[in-house]
Design an enzyme around this catalytic site. Structure first.
Site, short mmCIF file in Angstrom:
data_model
loop_
_atom_site.label_atom_id
_atom_site.label_comp_id
_atom_site.label_asym_id
_atom_site.label_seq_id
_atom_site.Cartn_x
_atom_site.Cartn_y
_atom_site.Cartn_z
N GLU A 112 0.84 -1.13 -0.13
CA GLU A 112 -0.01 -0.03 -0.17
C GLU A 112 0.95 1.13 -0.06
OE1 GLU A 112 -2.39 -0.04 3.50
OE2 GLU A 112 -3.26 -1.88 3.06
N CYS A 145 2.97 8.22 1.91
CA CYS A 145 3.42 6.99 2.64
C CYS A 145 3.74 5.77 1.92
CB CYS A 145 2.33 6.83 3.85
SG CYS A 145 2.83 5.50 5.11
N CYS A 169 4.60 -7.66 7.59
CA CYS A 169 5.27 -7.20 8.88
C CYS A 169 5.52 -8.27 9.80
CB CYS A 169 4.87 -5.92 9.28
SG CYS A 169 5.78 -5.07 10.52
N CYS A 203 2.82 -5.31 16.34
CA CYS A 203 2.08 -4.24 17.06
C CYS A 203 0.83 -4.50 17.03
CB CYS A 203 2.59 -3.04 16.58
SG CYS A 203 4.34 -2.78 16.33
N CYS A 263 -1.86 -2.37 14.97
CA CYS A 263 -1.48 -2.34 13.12
C CYS A 263 -2.33 -3.30 12.56
CB CYS A 263 -0.11 -2.44 12.91
SG CYS A 263 0.40 -2.26 11.21
#
Length: 343
Positions: A93, A106, A113, A117, A120
């Protein structure tokens, strides 16, 4: 023949060397890259490049051609979210945000990932691979071409941890900064990390004046370890020490990102604890409204709670900004559009 490289995986200097090695003039490297960044769709459109060199380039380097798999435009603020489909089937993205000072994008650095976290949307949908430098740069190029507008600022804050593989991020930074490329000033680029100290140190060695943004999100180790597992490996005292060193080495103040979560990290006492933690560091805090993630038990703080938290920090002479919420109607949370595309 060895596997072809992505053309944007190499810097201008590396391409100049390749030109010289094959008996071509080094200046051809700058010409080729200028065509790419002007929007040429293939080597065939490079009319001032000899046909033999165009053929050789096609044999050696994949031409940029990132595919837009989905595009969402916010009716609220004009934010645009892209899902790019990569050649190997992976999806990443990018988000284009429009501000008075220019267009900011961004970018993602990984397909998935590993950091886990709690807040997220990338958590729970798996890690597949790190992007190449060219795939990071191409997100900027593709969005600029699609919108017909120049991108002036870049934040490495999309899917993935930019400093898990710092060499990829550093190479992408060099290419973005090259005047024959995107020509984006280092001071207009931010690199966000959840706190990988070796990666911060590696970035610091380059002495690039990019802004380092730390995903902090807690005033103490107990809360941060619950939200961010990486804190168990790199606790806050060690992280803040290397951040002070980064600021001294690069001359750039460090920014700390802090998502406000109801009942977790938004109490007045926690604001005071955060102020004490960052006092006299010369840093800046971005308070961030939480973008809800479907299925997550977390809830964003109420507006009045956020304003109270902000006021406490200001009263303690801490530089702080309440970040404007963008794209809430277009799956704005990092990883949401990728998650949807993989479901």
């Amino acid at each position: 023949m060895p596997d072809k490289k992505h053309l944007l995986d190499v810097t201008r200097q590396e391409l100049e060397y390749a030109m010289a090695e094959t008996g071509n003039k080094p200046y051809r490297a700058a010409q080729i890259l200028q065509w790419v960044f002007k929007g040429a769709r293939s080597y065939d459109e490079m009319t001032n490049i000899p046909a033999s060199l165009r053929t050789w380039m096609g044999q050696q380097y994949h031409y940029p051609g990132m595919v837009i798999g989905n595009k969402l435009i916010s009716d609220l603020d004009g934010t645009v979210k892209y899902r790019f489909d990569l050649a190997d089937g992976n999806k990443v993205e990018s988000v284009l945000m429009r501000y008075r000072h220019g267009n900011s994008i961004c970018v993602s650095t990984q397909a998935g990932c590993k950091m886990g976290c709690a807040f997220c949307a990338s958590t729970g949908i798996g890690f597949l691979r790190t992007l190449t430098p060219g795939e990071v740069v191409e997100q900027v190029l593709a969005v600029s071409a699609e919108e017909g507008e120049r991108v002036s600022h870049v934040v490495f804050m999309g899917i993935g941890e930019p400093l898990e593989n710092p060499e990829t991020t550093i190479q992408a930074l060099r290419i973005m900064n090259d005047p024959n490329g995107l020509g984006i000033g280092m001071r207009h680029i931010s690199v966000s990390t959840c706190g990988l100290i070796p990666g911060i140190r590696r970035l610091m060695e380059e002495k690039m004046p990019v802004t380092l943004s730390i995903s902090l999100h807690a005033p103490n180790d107990e809360i941060r370890s619950r939200l961010m597992p990486i804190n168990k490996k790199y606790p806050m005292n060690a992280l803040l020490a290397v951040c002070r060193e980064y600021a001294q080495t690069t001359g750039r103040r460090v920014t700390y990102e802090y998502i406000l979560l109801q009942g977790i990290n938004d109490a007045p006492g926690q604001a005071l604890e955060l102020a004490s933690l960052l006092k006299n560091t010369g840093s800046h805090i971005n308070l961030i409204p939480y973008n809800p993630v479907p299925g997550s038990p977390l809830t964003g703080s109420r507006r009045e709670t956020m304003e109270r938290f902000h006021g406490i920090l200001e009263s303690k002479k801490i530089s702080v900004t309440m970040r404007r919420t963008l794209g809430t109607d277009i799956l704005a949370a990092c990883g949401q559009l990728r998650r949807q595309g993989m479901s």
